[in-house]
Each structure stands twice: as C-alpha cells, then as structure tokens.
Design a protein around this motif. Structure first.
Motif, PDB file in Angstrom:
ATOM      1  N   CYS A 237      48.827 -31.941 -54.752  1.00 59.75           N
ATOM      2  CA  CYS A 237      48.515 -31.985 -53.328  1.00 59.75           C
ATOM      3  C   CYS A 237      47.939 -33.344 -52.943  1.00 59.75           C
ATOM      4  CB  CYS A 237      47.536 -30.873 -52.946  1.00 59.75           C
ATOM      5  SG  CYS A 237      45.873 -31.067 -53.621  1.00 59.75           S
TER       6      CYS A 237
ATOM      7  N   PRO B  72      45.186 -35.859 -51.515  1.00 58.06           N
ATOM      8  CA  PRO B  72      43.732 -35.803 -51.742  1.00 58.06           C
ATOM      9  C   PRO B  72      42.950 -35.162 -50.601  1.00 58.06           C
ATOM     10  CG  PRO B  72      44.599 -37.965 -52.348  1.00 58.06           C
ATOM     11  CD  PRO B  72      45.726 -37.224 -51.694  1.00 58.06           C
TER      12      PRO B  72
ATOM     13  N   LEU C  76      41.915 -31.401 -50.788  1.00 57.74           N
ATOM     14  CA  LEU C  76      41.082 -30.855 -51.862  1.00 57.74           C
ATOM     15  C   LEU C  76      40.003 -29.904 -51.359  1.00 57.74           C
ATOM     16  CD1 LEU C  76      40.633 -33.828 -54.364  1.00 57.74           C
ATOM     17  CD2 LEU C  76      41.755 -31.630 -54.783  1.00 57.74           C
TER      18      LEU C  76
ATOM     19  N   ALA D 199      45.590 -34.097 -57.623  1.00 58.54           N
ATOM     20  CA  ALA D 199      45.538 -34.678 -56.284  1.00 58.54           C
ATOM     21  C   ALA D 199      45.634 -36.196 -56.295  1.00 58.54           C
ATOM     22  CB  ALA D 199      44.257 -34.240 -55.580  1.00 58.54           C
TER      23      ALA D 199
END
Length: 423
Positions: free
Chosen positions: A45, A47, A50, A73
């Motif tokens: 994903c 960042p 998160l 990430a």
C-alpha cells in the motif's frame, strides 16, 4: 481483413481479471476476495494509508478470516529497479501465497512486480518486454485509490532502470490481477494535481486504444500483449471517453463531487480494460523518454502530448475521431471537421485541468529533440500500435510541435499523401 463499422477488426481480444467489482463500498470485499486466494497475504500500500481506517479495517477482517498479513508500504514514485528487487528479496522467504495492492499505479505495479519476483528466479530485467514471463505469478488483488492508470486490470507493470534512458515495461497476461476492486469512494482524498494527472492518463488510454492500429491476429502464434484496435476493446474505449471528458475537470475542481468521481473511476476502469488488450501508442512512447528527462508525472506527459499526436495521425484515423466527436455530442458538417473537433475537445479538457501545453514549459530543449525521437522509436510495442507508420520524421514532427506548443504546425503534402496510403 474484415472490419466493423468502427474500423476495428472483426475479431476481439480481452484479457481481464477473473472478477471485477465496481461501486461505492466495494472496498469492503477486499478481505474476502484475498482470503479466497491465500492464507498468507502480502499487502502492498501507499505510505499515506498506513494509519487509515480503511487499512485498519482490512487487517482486522483478514485476521478474523485467519489470514496472516505482512504490510509493505515502501512504495516510491517511478519504482527504481534496485528498490523493487530489494523488496522482492525482503519478502522472498515470507511464504506469501497472494498479494493485495491498495493505492495508486505505483503501488499496484509494485505488487505485480513482487508477485512476479516471488514466483520466479532471476533479475527483473530477465522479463523486460512482452510475453517473457514463463508461468503464472502469485495472484494479485488490485484496489486503486486513483482514477487513472488502469493497472488493476492490465498485464503491464512499469519501472525505472538506471541502466536505461527511459522507463521499461514488463508485459504479460500473467501480470493481470486475479481480482480488481474499484471503489469510487477511495478516490475522494486524491488531491487536484493527482486527480488531473491520473485522469489525463485515463483519457489518453481510452483515446489511444480507440485510435490504435488495426492489426491482424495470427491465432496459431502467441499474440502480442497489445493486439491493436479490435471489436471488443473499442466499445469499452469509446464509453470511457464519453464518461471522462465531461467529468475530469469537475473532479479536479471539486474532489468531493461524488458523481464526477464515480464517472472517473468507471471511465478509468473501462479505459484500462480497453488498452490492456488494444494497447496505447505514440503519446505513451514519447512520454517514456520525456518523463525520464523531465521527472514529470506520467499522466501529465501523455496528456500534454496527445493533442499533438492526434493532429499528426489524424489522416489515418478520421473515422475513429469522428466517432469520438459524436459520442461527445459534437455536431460537425463532415467527418474531418468532426475529427478535428474531437481533438480540440480533448485538448480543451487538458487545458481546463491545468496541464502544461508545451514541452518547453517542463524543461525540454531543442537539443533534447533528437534523443527523444531516437528513444521513442525503441519502444516498439507502442510505436507498432500507431495508425500511421512510426518514422523518425513523424515522431520528430510531433515532438517539435509539442516543444513549441504549435498545434497549427503545417503538414507537408508528401506526408499527407503517405498518410492516406496507410489509412
């Protein structure tokens, strides 16, 4: 060669995920879809996700389904080859049997590349080009948070190689995600600049898929990843254009305009479905060296270049551009006027969302032109998809026109005659 009324060959090719889920709230299906594919998931994903409630919800639901999850990430723009290979090495012994990607195009491409790296032995450059991957890779669930790249439904992943002067692509049907989940609500947080660049790229995908070359299919051989304009891709591309053109500027102006966001998400999805088989052509080929030179967003470059590309190849795709004009509700006296109106409408959208209109404004100089032309012609899977023969003269004319922002640049009679021969 038989064609239909759109000029597409009377055969078609689509390579799509096993399942495509579209609609508000479809994000809630991520965990269930991932659990169907594996019990040890690597979740890639961006960042900024998160600490998001969306990611937290996925992790909790996966845990409730007894699925182990590792979150990755470290997504960076342009995906440098060394960085991607480091992440592959970091997860080599993770035991992951599926990959979930949540984010923009870089996150989804990174997930594809990690899925490839964990399924094969060898450096990434082993798989550059088309159809080099020998067998299926780990299954991928792709969830875009921008409306633009279409990577959630295509077999293409792009990265940057420092040993080369332009981005490189790895293209294979094995890279098509198993599941694509497109939730328009996830795009609401995208800032105007991202909405503009990604949306521009989505429009370029659709227009280039609809104006790509007509290419015969040799069913007895392995087909190229990009097969050219065809019976199945063209309706998808035309509908994508119809959705994107009136809604892109709305989404840029007001990121909370949910109707515009829905239209853009659907248009981007359809454009990805179309170009995943039909392919793109000269705007993308030229953007590769331009992007590497100027370090500008991919969608900004393809959007800047598209009107100049269409001006140059217009004599070879008047019917297709006239169909676009009709789909946009434009009324002109003849096909050529309609084709030019379609190009003007597309250029107008890009101007409205604030894209630069010439290459000088993003740092390209006269001295750069020969190298851009040379490198563009090396992207063979894209230039081969041009409706007009991709000569150095043609590419040079496009780049010089874009350099000066001169859409009125005259075309020589000799070039017009050659174009009509190729049409």
């Amino acid at each position: 060669m038989t064609t239909d009324e759109t000029g597409a060959t009377a055969h078609g090719v689509l390579r799509l995920p096993d399942r495509i889920l579209f609609g508000d709230g479809s994000f809630s299906a991520v965990a269930v879809e991932a659990s169907r594919l594996g019990s040890n998931v690597l979740l890639v994903c961006d960042p900024f996700l998160l600490d998001s409630p969306e990611l937290d919800g996925i992790l909790k639901e996966l845990a409730s389904l007894n699925v182990d999850v590792t979150v990755e990430a470290r997504v960076v723009p342009e995906l440098p080859r060394e960085h991607v290979e480091e992440l592959i090495a970091a997860h080599r012994n993770s035991g992951a049997d599926a990959v979930v990607a949540v984010g923009g195009g870089s996150a989804i491409d990174l997930a594809k590349l990690i899925a490839l790296g964990l399924s094969t032995i060898g450096a990434l450059d082993t798989w550059y080009g088309e159809n080099a991957i020998p067998s299926p890779v780990l299954p991928v669930v792709a969830v875009p948070t921008t409306a633009g790249t279409g990577s959630e439904v295509t077999g293409v992943a792009v990265l940057t190689d420092p040993d080369r002067d332009l981005k490189v692509g790895i293209s294979s049907p094995y890279l098509v995600p198993c599941v694509a989940i497109v939730d328009p609500l996830l795009t609401i947080g995208a800032p105007p600049s991202v909405t503009a660049a990604s949306g521009a790229d989505a429009l370029v995908h659709a227009v280039e898929a609809y104006t790509a070359a007509v290419r015969p299919a040799d069913w007895s051989a392995q087909l190229p990843v990009f097969v050219g304009r065809n019976l199945l891709s063209s309706p998808l591309a035309l509908e994508a254009i119809r959705l994107i053109v009136p809604n892109l500027a709305r989404a840029v102006r007001d990121g909370n305009d949910l109707d515009a966001r829905r239209a853009m998400a659907q248009g981007s999805l359809l454009a990805g479905m179309a170009f995943g088989s039909a392919g793109t052509h000269l705007s993308h080929a030229i953007q590769y060296p331009v992007g590497a030179l100027t370090h500008t967003p991919h969608g900004l470059g393809t959007g800047l270049l598209l009107p100049y590309v269409l001006d140059a190849v217009l004599p070879t795709c008047v019917p297709q551009l006239a169909h676009i004009s009709e789909a946009l509700g434009l009324r002109e006296s003849n096909s050529e006027a309609a084709a030019r109106a379609a190009i003007d409408a597309i250029a107008g959208v890009f101007e409205e969302i604030g894209l630069p209109s010439d290459l000088r404004s993003i740092g390209v100089t006269d001295a750069d032109v020969p190298r851009i032309v040379e490198l563009s012609l090396t992207v063979k899977r894209l230039v081969a998809n041009s409706s007009d023969t991709p000569t150095p003269e043609l590419i040079g004319r496009i780049v010089r026109a874009a350099l000066d922002g001169d859409r009125a640049r005259p075309v020589s009679e000799e070039t017009n005659d050659q174009n009509r021969i190729h049409a």
